[in-house]
Design a protein around this motif. Structure first.
Motif, short mmCIF file in Angstrom:
data_model
loop_
_atom_site.label_atom_id
_atom_site.label_comp_id
_atom_site.label_asym_id
_atom_site.label_seq_id
_atom_site.Cartn_x
_atom_site.Cartn_y
_atom_site.Cartn_z
N TRP A 170 -7.23 -3.93 4.93
CA TRP A 170 -8.02 -3.92 3.68
C TRP A 170 -7.94 -2.60 2.85
CZ3 TRP A 170 -12.04 -0.26 2.52
CH2 TRP A 170 -12.91 -0.65 1.79
N TYR A 171 -7.63 -1.38 3.50
CA TYR A 171 -7.64 -0.23 2.70
C TYR A 171 -6.38 -0.18 1.77
CZ TYR A 171 -7.35 4.73 1.37
OH TYR A 171 -7.33 6.06 0.76
N ARG A 172 -5.28 -0.88 2.45
CA ARG A 172 -4.03 -0.73 1.84
C ARG A 172 -3.88 -1.85 0.59
NH1 ARG A 172 -1.91 -0.56 7.12
NH2 ARG A 172 -1.32 -2.72 7.23
N GLU A 173 -4.92 -2.72 0.53
CA GLU A 173 -5.08 -3.51 -0.56
C GLU A 173 -6.02 -3.03 -1.77
OE1 GLU A 173 -6.74 -6.94 1.19
OE2 GLU A 173 -4.93 -7.52 2.27
N GLN A 174 -6.58 -1.77 -1.59
CA GLN A 174 -7.35 -1.05 -2.43
C GLN A 174 -6.50 -0.34 -3.52
OE1 GLN A 174 -10.84 -1.91 -2.38
NE2 GLN A 174 -9.98 -3.38 -0.61
N GLU A 175 -7.12 -0.29 -4.70
CA GLU A 175 -6.25 0.51 -5.76
C GLU A 175 -6.34 2.13 -5.39
OE1 GLU A 175 -6.08 3.19 -9.25
OE2 GLU A 175 -7.81 2.98 -8.22
N PHE A 232 -5.40 3.00 -2.48
CA PHE A 232 -4.25 3.03 -1.72
C PHE A 232 -2.82 3.00 -2.62
CE2 PHE A 232 -0.91 1.52 0.67
CZ PHE A 232 -0.40 2.24 1.79
N THR A 233 -3.05 1.73 -3.40
CA THR A 233 -1.78 1.53 -4.28
C THR A 233 -1.46 2.19 -5.30
OG1 THR A 233 -3.18 -0.02 -5.63
CG2 THR A 233 -2.40 -0.96 -3.54
N LYS A 234 -2.52 3.15 -5.58
CA LYS A 234 -2.24 4.10 -6.77
C LYS A 234 -1.30 5.26 -6.26
CE LYS A 234 -5.98 7.21 -6.43
NZ LYS A 234 -7.43 7.88 -6.85
N ASN A 235 -1.01 5.40 -4.90
CA ASN A 235 -0.46 6.44 -4.49
C ASN A 235 1.11 6.35 -4.57
OD1 ASN A 235 -2.39 8.27 -3.52
ND2 ASN A 235 -2.80 6.65 -1.84
N LYS A 236 1.90 7.44 -4.60
CA LYS A 236 3.16 7.28 -4.92
C LYS A 236 3.68 6.50 -3.64
CE LYS A 236 3.44 9.71 -8.49
NZ LYS A 236 4.18 9.07 -9.93
N ALA A 237 5.00 5.92 -3.71
CA ALA A 237 5.55 5.00 -2.99
C ALA A 237 5.76 5.81 -1.40
CB ALA A 237 6.92 4.65 -3.15
N LYS A 238 6.27 7.13 -1.57
CA LYS A 238 6.42 7.81 -0.19
C LYS A 238 5.13 8.13 0.36
CE LYS A 238 8.76 11.61 1.90
NZ LYS A 238 7.85 12.05 2.77
N THR A 239 4.14 8.37 -0.26
CA THR A 239 2.77 8.68 0.30
C THR A 239 2.28 7.20 0.90
OG1 THR A 239 2.39 10.39 -1.39
CG2 THR A 239 0.39 9.17 -0.12
N ARG A 240 2.61 6.05 0.18
CA ARG A 240 2.12 4.91 0.74
C ARG A 240 2.79 4.50 2.12
NH1 ARG A 240 2.88 3.20 -4.79
NH2 ARG A 240 4.68 1.69 -3.81
N LYS A 241 4.31 5.02 2.12
CA LYS A 241 4.95 4.55 3.35
C LYS A 241 4.53 5.41 4.45
CE LYS A 241 9.67 4.71 4.97
NZ LYS A 241 11.15 5.26 4.37
N ASP A 242 4.17 6.83 4.07
CA ASP A 242 4.02 7.68 5.21
C ASP A 242 2.40 7.29 5.94
OD1 ASP A 242 5.97 9.10 4.85
OD2 ASP A 242 5.01 10.51 3.57
N TYR A 243 1.54 6.80 5.02
CA TYR A 243 0.17 6.60 5.45
C TYR A 243 0.46 5.20 6.30
CZ TYR A 243 -2.47 9.48 2.48
OH TYR A 243 -3.25 10.89 1.86
N VAL A 270 -9.87 6.93 4.61
CA VAL A 270 -10.08 5.21 5.12
C VAL A 270 -11.51 5.07 5.26
CG1 VAL A 270 -9.68 3.37 6.29
CG2 VAL A 270 -7.81 4.75 5.93
N TRP A 271 -12.22 5.87 6.09
CA TRP A 271 -13.62 5.50 6.50
C TRP A 271 -14.50 6.02 5.32
CZ3 TRP A 271 -10.39 4.65 10.70
CH2 TRP A 271 -11.15 3.85 11.59
N THR A 272 -14.13 7.11 4.44
CA THR A 272 -14.90 7.35 3.61
C THR A 272 -15.21 6.06 2.36
OG1 THR A 272 -14.48 9.72 3.56
CG2 THR A 272 -14.97 8.94 1.44
N TRP A 273 -14.02 5.60 2.06
CA TRP A 273 -13.91 4.57 1.22
C TRP A 273 -14.74 3.23 1.68
CZ3 TRP A 273 -13.35 4.84 -3.62
CH2 TRP A 273 -12.97 3.64 -4.53
N ARG A 282 -18.16 3.69 1.64
CA ARG A 282 -18.72 3.45 0.14
C ARG A 282 -18.78 1.88 -0.07
NH1 ARG A 282 -16.64 3.23 -5.21
NH2 ARG A 282 -17.80 4.51 -6.43
N HIS A 283 -18.07 0.93 0.70
CA HIS A 283 -18.06 -0.60 0.52
C HIS A 283 -18.72 -0.99 1.97
CE1 HIS A 283 -15.82 -0.26 -3.34
NE2 HIS A 283 -15.29 0.62 -2.72
#
Length: 451
Positions: free
Chosen positions: A100-105, A107-118, A175-178, A181-182
């Motif tokens: 669910w978090y990986r579908e949120q903006e 997460f997606t606003k991060n750079k590709a390398k950051t997304r890959k590492d996460y 992840v848990w902070t976000w 919030r929801h």
């Protein structure tokens, strides 16, 4: 037209008739083990289930190779994470929360390398067994993960290394902070990863590279035929560029195009750069005009080492080259693994420290600016804020000129060894002479002292 990368664990093979076939080979951790006495193969087991995938030939048709390879990798991942045969992920579980978090903006606003590492770290946590024989963390309900579970998870992860454990807690905290919030969507009402007293940065980062090490590295790189590495080192040290920007590494998803281009370089005038991480543009003046002793205007180079390396690269570059740093053997951008291999080769040949990373060149350049008395490095480094540089000050072209002048004056003021040379080729033998560059004026001269 870009060539699509092969799926993981797929390798090409030479076939008869000068054809190329492709083979899917299981990674070591998923291969069956062979009994030395009976020769019987026992499949690898995860989460009580045998690995459903075997090493197999995929044929010669690339389209089918990619389709089959992707399917085999999906099956391998589901087996590794314990999702095999379970259909959709249970809603509200840790695995579901990460998805669910990986579908949120967020997460997606991060750079590709950051997304890959996460994502890699999340996949590791989903498959992580907090206790032998128990279901992996991914199957737990996210709302049931409390402070006690978080502390035990951290202690268990520390067995794999303090740095990875701290990074995992940092990602979980995000992840848990976000999710909290929801909470109406996620069911998570509080964050058990807050207040753990962990630093968000690693206890031991990349050490900064000194100018003496930087000079020796460039000299050795040239000697070994890697002018591109010498130039990349200069871009990182003198211009404080990030490694990704200097080499123009491609993002995993191919959405970003990094690399410093010749079009932004005006010899003796300026070099224009864009920091991909922050999006900030940086223009460094390469010289200043001063009044000479004869009263006439005189141009003084602020970054002579950088321009020397750029001139050498330009002399051997193809006429149609756009990017500055290209590998000699292929004429293309370096791959990360290849760059790391060449970097280590240069360091070994030069006798440089094992912990000397390429990122250390950027750190060394920023440190040198601080040593020269300039606290605000944003005009060179491209930082968005002064969270790193501590003191607020507007980054301008005038500031960039001042930084360049301060660094050059600082180098002159050192008045000590910048180059150590030996007449003997073996680094294990004692030095026979010491050469030092002295710069009391704009013109440097060298003295050699017998030892």
């Amino acid at each position: 037209m870009a060539i699509a990368r092969l799926p993981a664990y797929v390798r090409p093979m030479k076939l008869a008739g000068d054809k190329t076939g492709y083979y899917f080979e299981l990674p070591a951790w998923a291969r069956p083990t062979k009994d030395p006495k009976t020769g019987k193969l026992t499949p690898a087991v995860r989460h009580g289930q045998a690995c459903p995938v075997i090493s197999t030939a995929l044929g010669t048709d690339l389209a089918q190779v990619h389709a089959k390879g992707a399917a085999l990798n999906d099956a391998l991942r589901e087996w590794r994470t314990g999702e095999m045969g379970q259909g959709r992920i249970a809603e509200g579980s840790v695995a579901w929360l990460f998805q669910w978090y990986r579908e949120q903006e967020r997460f997606t606003k991060n750079k590709a390398k950051t997304r890959k590492d996460y994502k890699a770290l999340m996949d590791m946590l989903v498959a992580f067994e907090t206790k032998a024989g128990q279901p992996p963390l991914g199957k737990r309900m996210a709302s049931k993960v409390d402070a006690t579970v978080a502390d035990k998870l951290y202690q268990k992860l520390k067995e794999k290394g303090d740095r990875q454990a701290a990074y995992a807690m940092q990602v979980c905290r995000l992840v848990w902070t976000w999710a909290a919030r929801h909470h109406r969507v996620t069911g998570v009402k509080e964050n058990p990863f807050k207040g753990m007293g962990l630093s968000s940065t690693a206890a031991k980062g990349n050490r900064e590279t000194s100018r003496a090490e930087y000079n020796l590295y460039r000299e050795t790189a040239r000697k070994l035929g890697f002018q591109s590495m010498a130039t990349a080192a200069a871009l990182c040290f003198e211009c404080c560029q990030r490694v990704w920007d200097a080499f123009g590494f491609e993002d995993p998803d191919g959405k970003e195009h990094r690399g410093i281009e010749w079009a932004g370089y005006r010899p003796g005038k300026e070099i224009s750069l864009i920091q991909s991480k922050t999006g900030n543009s940086v223009t460094l003046p390469l010289s200043i005009v001063v009044t000479g002793e004869d009263g006439k205007p005189e141009a003084v180079s602020l970054y002579p080492e950088l321009e020397e390396e750029l001139a050498r690269s330009r002399a051997v570059a193809a006429a149609d080259s756009e990017v500055i740093v290209l590998e000699e053997r292929s004429g293309k951008k370096y791959r990360e693994r290849r760059m790391s291999s060449v970097h280590r080769k240069i360091c070994v040949e030069a006798g440089l420290p094992k912990d000397m990373t390429f990122t250390g060149f950027r750190h060394g350049g920023i440190t040198e600016i601080g040593d020269a008395g300039e606290d605000d490095v944003r005009s060179v480094s491209g930082h968005k804020t002064l969270a790193v540089t501590r003191i607020y000050n507007k980054a301008t072209a005038e500031k960039a000129r001042r930084v360049g002048v301060a660094r050059r004056e600082h180098i002159r003021a050192l008045g000590r060894c910048l180059w150590i040379e030996t007449a003997q080729s073996s680094p294990s033998k004692p030095f026979s002479s010491l050469s030092i560059w002295l710069s009391p004026s704009a013109t440097a001269f060298r003295r050699t002292i017998p030892l």
